[in-house]
Design a protein around this motif. Sequence first.
Motif: not given
Length: 129
Positions: A103-104, A107-108, A111
């Motif tokens: 998930q991180q 998200t990165r 972004i």
Amino acid sequence: MPDSKSSAPLSGVVDDPANIPPPRLGPPSTGNLVTDSFRSAFRIGEVPCARNSLLAGIASGVGIGFIRGMSAHPIVAGSWGVFTWALVSATSFHFCTKKFENQQQLTRLAIEKLPKQLRLKEKEDDKET
């Protein structure tokens, strides 16, 4: 009111996602093993996935220990319960942590792509006018 001296953009768009620090997985280290162990133990709820993993392990260990205790000596049943608790907790924590990391990463990536998409949209809007 935002500080005029800060270099962060007001729109919330981050130009360099590498500057975003990773989330903390526990209290800061002091260098003392005993102190760090106690501080970590008291703040176990702050570690992502730890609470759910331990609760799943406890429930599984109690269940298997109880079932095994019906046909075996209490010491053997306790050993089965502890082994089940450790195995289920570790496995659950591993899979939850992997899901959290994925998930991180998503998200990165989002972004990183967002500023490019905004720039492309601005160019399209400029061409239309």
